[in-house]
Write an enzyme that holds these catalytic residues in place. Structure first.
Site, PDB file in Angstrom:
ATOM      1  N   ASN A 133      -5.033   8.711   1.196  1.00  0.00           N
ATOM      2  CA  ASN A 133      -5.444   7.999   2.408  1.00  0.00           C
ATOM      3  C   ASN A 133      -5.945   8.948   3.509  1.00  0.00           C
ATOM      4  O   ASN A 133      -7.126   8.933   3.835  1.00  0.00           O
ATOM      5  CB  ASN A 133      -4.237   7.255   2.985  1.00  0.00           C
ATOM      6  N   ASP A 134      -5.012   9.702   4.067  1.00  0.00           N
ATOM      7  CA  ASP A 134      -5.401  10.489   5.237  1.00  0.00           C
ATOM      8  C   ASP A 134      -4.487  11.663   5.565  1.00  0.00           C
ATOM      9  O   ASP A 134      -3.321  11.683   5.217  1.00  0.00           O
ATOM     10  CB  ASP A 134      -5.521   9.587   6.485  1.00  0.00           C
ATOM     11  N   ARG A 141       1.696  17.341  25.524  1.00  0.00           N
ATOM     12  CA  ARG A 141       0.417  17.320  26.246  1.00  0.00           C
ATOM     13  C   ARG A 141      -0.728  17.232  25.257  1.00  0.00           C
ATOM     14  O   ARG A 141      -0.576  17.555  24.078  1.00  0.00           O
ATOM     15  CB  ARG A 141       0.307  18.589  27.088  1.00  0.00           C
ATOM     16  N   GLN A 163       3.377   9.791   4.584  1.00  0.00           N
ATOM     17  CA  GLN A 163       4.598   9.921   3.774  1.00  0.00           C
ATOM     18  C   GLN A 163       5.378  11.198   4.037  1.00  0.00           C
ATOM     19  O   GLN A 163       6.590  11.192   3.973  1.00  0.00           O
ATOM     20  CB  GLN A 163       4.233   9.872   2.283  1.00  0.00           C
ATOM     21  N   ASP A 174       0.826  -1.214   0.000  1.00  0.00           N
ATOM     22  CA  ASP A 174       0.000   0.000   0.000  1.00  0.00           C
ATOM     23  C   ASP A 174       0.860   1.264   0.000  1.00  0.00           C
ATOM     24  O   ASP A 174       0.523   2.246  -0.650  1.00  0.00           O
ATOM     25  CB  ASP A 174      -0.917  -0.009   1.225  1.00  0.00           C
ATOM     26  N   TYR A 226      -5.325   4.080   9.173  1.00  0.00           N
ATOM     27  CA  TYR A 226      -5.203   4.609  10.543  1.00  0.00           C
ATOM     28  C   TYR A 226      -6.582   4.915  11.142  1.00  0.00           C
ATOM     29  O   TYR A 226      -6.853   4.657  12.324  1.00  0.00           O
ATOM     30  CB  TYR A 226      -4.335   5.875  10.479  1.00  0.00           C
ATOM     31  N   SER A 227      -7.454   5.475  10.324  1.00  0.00           N
ATOM     32  CA  SER A 227      -8.797   5.860  10.780  1.00  0.00           C
ATOM     33  C   SER A 227      -9.545   4.679  11.432  1.00  0.00           C
ATOM     34  O   SER A 227     -10.237   4.843  12.434  1.00  0.00           O
ATOM     35  CB  SER A 227      -9.577   6.385   9.569  1.00  0.00           C
ATOM     36  N   LEU A 228      -9.358   3.489  10.854  1.00  0.00           N
ATOM     37  CA  LEU A 228     -10.020   2.291  11.399  1.00  0.00           C
ATOM     38  C   LEU A 228      -9.486   1.995  12.802  1.00  0.00           C
ATOM     39  O   LEU A 228     -10.251   1.683  13.720  1.00  0.00           O
ATOM     40  CB  LEU A 228      -9.779   1.102  10.456  1.00  0.00           C
TER      41      LEU A 228
HETATM   42  N1  NAD Z   1      -2.096   2.912  14.048  1.00  0.00           N
HETATM   43  C1  NAD Z   1      -2.265   2.792  12.738  1.00  0.00           C
HETATM   44  O1  NAD Z   1      -3.077   2.026  12.239  1.00  0.00           O
HETATM   45  C2  NAD Z   1      -1.447   3.657  11.834  1.00  0.00           C
HETATM   46  C3  NAD Z   1      -0.488   4.525  12.362  1.00  0.00           C
HETATM   47  C4  NAD Z   1       0.225   5.333  11.473  1.00  0.00           C
HETATM   48  C5  NAD Z   1      -0.042   5.289  10.085  1.00  0.00           C
HETATM   49  N2  NAD Z   1      -0.969   4.422   9.624  1.00  0.00           N
HETATM   50  C6  NAD Z   1      -1.336   4.394   8.207  1.00  0.00           C
HETATM   51  O2  NAD Z   1      -0.271   4.106   7.343  1.00  0.00           O
HETATM   52  C7  NAD Z   1      -0.597   4.744   6.121  1.00  0.00           C
HETATM   53  C8  NAD Z   1       0.618   4.776   5.245  1.00  0.00           C
HETATM   54  O3  NAD Z   1       0.844   3.457   4.815  1.00  0.00           O
HETATM   55  P1  NAD Z   1       2.302   2.902   4.515  1.00  0.00           P
HETATM   56  O4  NAD Z   1       2.148   1.513   3.964  1.00  0.00           O
HETATM   57  O5  NAD Z   1       3.076   3.931   3.741  1.00  0.00           O
HETATM   58  O6  NAD Z   1       2.952   2.900   5.950  1.00  0.00           O
HETATM   59  P2  NAD Z   1       3.303   1.638   6.860  1.00  0.00           P
HETATM   60  O7  NAD Z   1       4.267   0.771   6.116  1.00  0.00           O
HETATM   61  O8  NAD Z   1       3.644   2.157   8.206  1.00  0.00           O
HETATM   62  O9  NAD Z   1       1.928   0.884   6.851  1.00  0.00           O
HETATM   63  C9  NAD Z   1       0.917   0.929   7.769  1.00  0.00           C
HETATM   64  C10 NAD Z   1      -0.069  -0.206   7.455  1.00  0.00           C
HETATM   65  O10 NAD Z   1      -1.263   0.387   6.948  1.00  0.00           O
HETATM   66  C11 NAD Z   1      -1.678  -0.342   5.792  1.00  0.00           C
HETATM   67  N3  NAD Z   1      -2.438   0.546   4.915  1.00  0.00           N
HETATM   68  C12 NAD Z   1      -1.997   1.648   4.249  1.00  0.00           C
HETATM   69  N4  NAD Z   1      -3.007   2.195   3.559  1.00  0.00           N
HETATM   70  C13 NAD Z   1      -4.108   1.407   3.788  1.00  0.00           C
HETATM   71  C14 NAD Z   1      -5.461   1.452   3.358  1.00  0.00           C
HETATM   72  N5  NAD Z   1      -5.911   2.421   2.573  1.00  0.00           N
HETATM   73  N6  NAD Z   1      -6.324   0.494   3.796  1.00  0.00           N
HETATM   74  C15 NAD Z   1      -5.884  -0.487   4.610  1.00  0.00           C
HETATM   75  N7  NAD Z   1      -4.629  -0.584   5.066  1.00  0.00           N
HETATM   76  C16 NAD Z   1      -3.742   0.357   4.662  1.00  0.00           C
HETATM   77  C17 NAD Z   1      -0.403  -0.840   5.155  1.00  0.00           C
HETATM   78  O11 NAD Z   1      -0.633  -1.951   4.309  1.00  0.00           O
HETATM   79  C18 NAD Z   1       0.416  -1.222   6.382  1.00  0.00           C
HETATM   80  O12 NAD Z   1       0.104  -2.526   6.826  1.00  0.00           O
HETATM   81  C19 NAD Z   1      -1.104   6.092   6.534  1.00  0.00           C
HETATM   82  O13 NAD Z   1      -1.870   6.709   5.537  1.00  0.00           O
HETATM   83  C20 NAD Z   1      -1.876   5.748   7.781  1.00  0.00           C
HETATM   84  O14 NAD Z   1      -3.248   5.557   7.513  1.00  0.00           O
HETATM   85  C21 NAD Z   1      -1.662   3.611  10.467  1.00  0.00           C
HETATM   86  N1  ATP Z   2       9.794   3.423  -5.266  1.00  0.00           N
HETATM   87  C1  ATP Z   2       9.774   4.008  -4.073  1.00  0.00           C
HETATM   88  N2  ATP Z   2      10.420   5.162  -3.864  1.00  0.00           N
HETATM   89  C2  ATP Z   2      10.400   5.744  -2.640  1.00  0.00           C
HETATM   90  N3  ATP Z   2       9.774   5.240  -1.572  1.00  0.00           N
HETATM   91  C3  ATP Z   2       9.108   4.096  -1.729  1.00  0.00           C
HETATM   92  C4  ATP Z   2       9.068   3.424  -2.989  1.00  0.00           C
HETATM   93  N4  ATP Z   2       8.342   2.301  -2.848  1.00  0.00           N
HETATM   94  C5  ATP Z   2       7.925   2.273  -1.561  1.00  0.00           C
HETATM   95  N5  ATP Z   2       8.383   3.335  -0.890  1.00  0.00           N
HETATM   96  C6  ATP Z   2       8.123   3.606   0.522  1.00  0.00           C
HETATM   97  O1  ATP Z   2       8.550   2.456   1.259  1.00  0.00           O
HETATM   98  C7  ATP Z   2       7.635   2.167   2.321  1.00  0.00           C
HETATM   99  C8  ATP Z   2       7.280   0.682   2.360  1.00  0.00           C
HETATM  100  O2  ATP Z   2       6.544   0.301   1.209  1.00  0.00           O
HETATM  101  P1  ATP Z   2       5.222  -0.577   1.291  1.00  0.00           P
HETATM  102  O3  ATP Z   2       4.278   0.022   2.282  1.00  0.00           O
HETATM  103  O4  ATP Z   2       4.743  -0.758  -0.093  1.00  0.00           O
HETATM  104  O5  ATP Z   2       5.730  -1.943   1.837  1.00  0.00           O
HETATM  105  P2  ATP Z   2       5.082  -2.888   2.878  1.00  0.00           P
HETATM  106  O6  ATP Z   2       5.129  -2.189   4.209  1.00  0.00           O
HETATM  107  O7  ATP Z   2       5.777  -4.206   2.731  1.00  0.00           O
HETATM  108  O8  ATP Z   2       3.603  -3.055   2.344  1.00  0.00           O
HETATM  109  P3  ATP Z   2       2.215  -2.771   3.083  1.00  0.00           P
HETATM  110  O9  ATP Z   2       2.135  -1.261   3.166  1.00  0.00           O
HETATM  111  O10 ATP Z   2       1.193  -3.385   2.193  1.00  0.00           O
HETATM  112  O11 ATP Z   2       2.304  -3.417   4.426  1.00  0.00           O
HETATM  113  C9  ATP Z   2       6.427   3.084   2.099  1.00  0.00           C
HETATM  114  O12 ATP Z   2       6.428   4.108   3.076  1.00  0.00           O
HETATM  115  C10 ATP Z   2       6.615   3.702   0.741  1.00  0.00           C
HETATM  116  O13 ATP Z   2       6.213   5.035   0.681  1.00  0.00           O
END
Ligand code: NAD
Ligand code: ATP
Length: 281
Positions: free
Chosen positions: A138-139, A149, A238, A64, A181-183
């Site tokens: 996403n968010d 605080r 991000q 994602d 995150y919202s969930l």
């Molecule tokens: N406590 C939490 O659940 C928490 C905390 C910080 C950030 N996040 C989420 O992580 C997102 C960024 O994702 P990432 O993969 O770059 O960071 P990350 O690698 O830290 O991933 C967080 C997790 O959120 C999942 N995720 C991301 N977008 C999703 C979506 N639309 N629906 C369901 N699951 C989703 C990813 O697959 C991963 O397992 C942020 O937009 C935020 O929503 C979640």
């Molecule tokens: N090509 C890219 N260039 C820069 N940053 C990247 C690139 N691909 C992924 N990233 C960053 O690397 C992080 C990890 O990628 P990603 O979330 O896809 O992996 P994952 O954690 O294994 O998968 P998931 O999110 O499904 O759990 C993300 O924050 C994403 O923004």
């Protein structure tokens, strides 16, 4: 279709190998890679802005986070994005690796549908000036650091005051982001074909302050009323920006959307069932 842009999960050998196979498989297409992929494979280096301008289709190899990164790279262009899951959860990357080439054939033949996902435009306004404007899939998260605080988040919708959340933070999520995150903050799951914004406090001190589902055409403003040096604005997980007391975060629906190539064999509710471990139907 002439130009295919591949965005591969950074430092992931499987994604890199798959990208190389795609380029070999389609010698008649121009296949370009994101910055780190092009570097690893010795492909021509093309600036993000040019990648976005030239892409007819974007293939995401990752999870994602990689898909969010690709959506941000494409900016306002609604180029179809085909997400192949190499991540751990892969909510938005619907195509399994085994189906990559068959799906690409279908897309080239024009036999595909897209899921058009709403985006938000977020502005950070300080002393009346827009410091940051960005598009979000996403968010938008306003959150405090570990030792800061509890903060006051004065919230209005279309100028009408709603409440001041005394909370660790506030999340503004799109329907796509409703399962992220919202969930975790107690927000509802919103089907991605519904256009709305979900407003959720994070650990609100008042137990009756719950998530609110707001029509997408409303303008939500949150003004930070506490003077804290340790509060942050995070966009799609991000990019991060430090906030100050008096900063206003304004969120409206974007005119641009993200178009995800659908996997015709997978329904949204089966993704929920599988990824959220709801068991068999
Ligand atoms: N406590 C939490 O659940 C928490 C905390 C910080 C950030 N996040 C989420 O992580 C997102 C960024 O994702 P990432 O993969 O770059 O960071 P990350 O690698 O830290 O991933 C967080 C997790 O959120 C999942 N995720 C991301 N977008 C999703 C979506 N639309 N629906 C369901 N699951 C989703 C990813 O697959 C991963 O397992 C942020 O937009 C935020 O929503 C979640
Ligand atoms: N090509 C890219 N260039 C820069 N940053 C990247 C690139 N691909 C992924 N990233 C960053 O690397 C992080 C990890 O990628 P990603 O979330 O896809 O992996 P994952 O954690 O294994 O998968 P998931 O999110 O499904 O759990 C993300 O924050 C994403 O923004």
């Amino acid at each position: 279709m002439q130009t295919l842009v591949i965005v591969a999960k950074k430092d992931n050998p499987e994604a890199v190998a798959l990208a190389a196979r795609i380029r070999e498989h389609y010698p008649h297409l121009t296949v370009l890679g994101d910055r780190s992929l092009a570097h690893v494979l010795g492909w021509p280096r093309v600036e993000d802005r040019e990648l976005a301008a030239r892409a007819d289709l974007t293939v995401v190899l990752g999870g994602d986070g990689t898909l969010i990164y690709a959506a941000r790279l494409l900016g306002g262009r609604g180029v179809p994005i085909l997400g192949v899951n190499l991540g751990s959860l892969g909510f938005m990357t619907e195509i399994p690796v085994e189906e990559l080439f068959s799906t690409l054939e279908e897309v080239q033949a024009g036999r595909f549908q897209v899921d058009s996902r709403m985006k938000l435009t977020c502005r950070l306004i300080r002393n009346g000036s827009v410091l940051i404007e960005d598009e979000i899939l996403n968010d938008v998260v306003i959150n405090k650091g570990a030792l800061a605080r509890i903060a006051d988040h004065e919230t209005s919708i279309d100028g009408v005051p709603i409440t001041t959340y005394k909370a660790d933070g506030v999340i503004l999520a799109t329907p796509t982001g409703s399962t992220a995150y919202s969930l975790s903050a107690g927000g509802p799951i919103v089907h991605p074909s519904v256009d709305c914004t979900v407003l959720s406090p994070i650990c609100s001190h008042a137990l009756t302050q719950r998530s609110i589902v707001v029509p997408a055409d409303r303008t939500i403003r949150i003004t930070l009323r506490s003077e804290t040096a340790d509060t942050y604005l995070t966009l799609d997980g991000q990019t991060g920006h430090g906030l100050q007391g008096g900063d206003c975060i304004e969120v409206v629906r974007s005119a641009n959307r993200v178009n995800l190539v659908r996997n015709p064999r997978v329904a949204y509710f089966s993704i929920l069932r599988q990824k959220l471990h709801w068991g068999e139907r």
